[in-house]
Design an enzyme around this catalytic site. Structure first.
Site, PDB file in Angstrom:
ATOM      1  N   ASP A  18       1.124  -2.680  -5.913  1.00 48.85           N
ATOM      2  CA  ASP A  18       1.883  -1.511  -6.364  1.00 48.85           C
ATOM      3  C   ASP A  18       1.270  -1.000  -7.665  1.00 48.85           C
ATOM      4  O   ASP A  18       0.924  -1.775  -8.549  1.00 48.85           O
ATOM      5  CB  ASP A  18       3.358  -1.881  -6.569  1.00 48.85           C
ATOM      6  CG  ASP A  18       4.241  -0.654  -6.659  1.00 48.85           C
ATOM      7  OD1 ASP A  18       5.054  -0.436  -5.743  1.00 48.85           O
ATOM      8  OD2 ASP A  18       4.124   0.098  -7.654  1.00 48.85           O
ATOM      9  N   HIS A  60       7.856   0.645   3.898  1.00 55.25           N
ATOM     10  CA  HIS A  60       7.079  -0.365   3.172  1.00 55.25           C
ATOM     11  C   HIS A  60       8.002  -1.461   2.688  1.00 55.25           C
ATOM     12  O   HIS A  60       9.164  -1.209   2.349  1.00 55.25           O
ATOM     13  CB  HIS A  60       6.320   0.255   2.003  1.00 55.25           C
ATOM     14  CG  HIS A  60       7.149   1.161   1.147  1.00 55.25           C
ATOM     15  ND1 HIS A  60       7.419   2.468   1.495  1.00 55.25           N
ATOM     16  CD2 HIS A  60       7.782   0.952  -0.026  1.00 55.25           C
ATOM     17  CE1 HIS A  60       8.168   3.025   0.567  1.00 55.25           C
ATOM     18  NE2 HIS A  60       8.422   2.119  -0.366  1.00 55.25           N
TER      19      HIS A  60
HETATM   20  P1  AMP Z   1       9.740   3.190  -2.938  1.00 57.49           P
HETATM   21  O1  AMP Z   1      10.282   3.670  -4.265  1.00 57.49           O
HETATM   22  O2  AMP Z   1      10.509   2.083  -2.331  1.00 57.49           O
HETATM   23  O3  AMP Z   1       9.485   4.339  -1.998  1.00 57.49           O
HETATM   24  O4  AMP Z   1       8.329   2.535  -3.288  1.00 57.49           O
HETATM   25  C1  AMP Z   1       7.170   3.285  -3.445  1.00 57.49           C
HETATM   26  C2  AMP Z   1       6.262   2.476  -4.334  1.00 57.49           C
HETATM   27  O5  AMP Z   1       4.949   3.007  -4.231  1.00 57.49           O
HETATM   28  C3  AMP Z   1       6.631   2.487  -5.816  1.00 57.49           C
HETATM   29  O6  AMP Z   1       6.924   1.158  -6.239  1.00 57.49           O
HETATM   30  C4  AMP Z   1       5.384   3.071  -6.494  1.00 57.49           C
HETATM   31  O7  AMP Z   1       5.100   2.448  -7.726  1.00 57.49           O
HETATM   32  C5  AMP Z   1       4.311   2.795  -5.465  1.00 57.49           C
HETATM   33  N1  AMP Z   1       3.156   3.661  -5.511  1.00 57.49           N
HETATM   34  C6  AMP Z   1       3.127   5.005  -5.691  1.00 57.49           C
HETATM   35  N2  AMP Z   1       1.861   5.456  -5.638  1.00 57.49           N
HETATM   36  C7  AMP Z   1       1.068   4.384  -5.414  1.00 57.49           C
HETATM   37  C8  AMP Z   1      -0.344   4.204  -5.252  1.00 57.49           C
HETATM   38  N3  AMP Z   1      -1.204   5.231  -5.315  1.00 57.49           N
HETATM   39  N4  AMP Z   1      -0.807   2.948  -5.045  1.00 57.49           N
HETATM   40  C9  AMP Z   1       0.047   1.907  -4.997  1.00 57.49           C
HETATM   41  N5  AMP Z   1       1.383   2.013  -5.115  1.00 57.49           N
HETATM   42  C10 AMP Z   1       1.889   3.227  -5.330  1.00 57.49           C
END
Ligand code: AMP
Length: 117
Positions: A31, A102
């Site tokens: 993440d 996810h």
């Molecule tokens: P959610 O809030 O459950 O939809 O989780 C989405 C997650 O994706 C969050 O914890 C973000 O920090 C993560 N995230 C957003 N952009 C990226 C990225 N480019 N690479 C890795 N993680 C990401």
């Protein structure tokens, strides 16, 4: 259904990610804004399911694959015995921001309580 989400782009390697796990069905990557010392996201590679609420009965197996991938990663990294948490957020009240399902794996420290507003 095309997967134009951020995670669709990561699956297609159109944007970079730190990939730490991959098998035929699941991709695991760090993440970008970790909420714990270990924070890895596990996503389906071949199914596009925007939210848990969109999961169909014949797709339920992928949730087991995500959990098994997280458990395998935890054992491989040596923190399975200490413990970990897996979380899936569905839509607004859970704070879902990326609409490709996810599984969050959180570990590496004593985790706090969760679930309160
Ligand atoms: P959610 O809030 O459950 O939809 O989780 C989405 C997650 O994706 C969050 O914890 C973000 O920090 C993560 N995230 C957003 N952009 C990226 C990225 N480019 N690479 C890795 N993680 C990401």
């Amino acid at each position: 259904m095309t997967n134009d989400t951020l995670f669709g782009k990561i699956i297609r390697r159109e944007i970079p990610a730190t990939v730490v796990y991959e098998d035929d069905e699941v991709l695991g990557f760090k993440d970008i804004a970790p909420q714990a010392p270990v924070h890895v996201l596990f996503i389906p590679k071949n199914l596009y399911i925007p939210t848990l609420d969109d999961l169909k009965p014949d797709q339920a197996w992928i949730i087991g694959k995500l959990v098994l991938a997280a458990a395998e990663y935890a054992r491989g990294e040596g923190f399975a015995q200490d413990g970990y948490r897996v979380v899936m957020n569905c839509r607004e009240h859970a704070g879902q921001t990326v609409f490709h399902i996810h599984l969050h794996l959180l570990a590496g420290a004593q985790l706090g309580h969760f679930g309160t507003p």
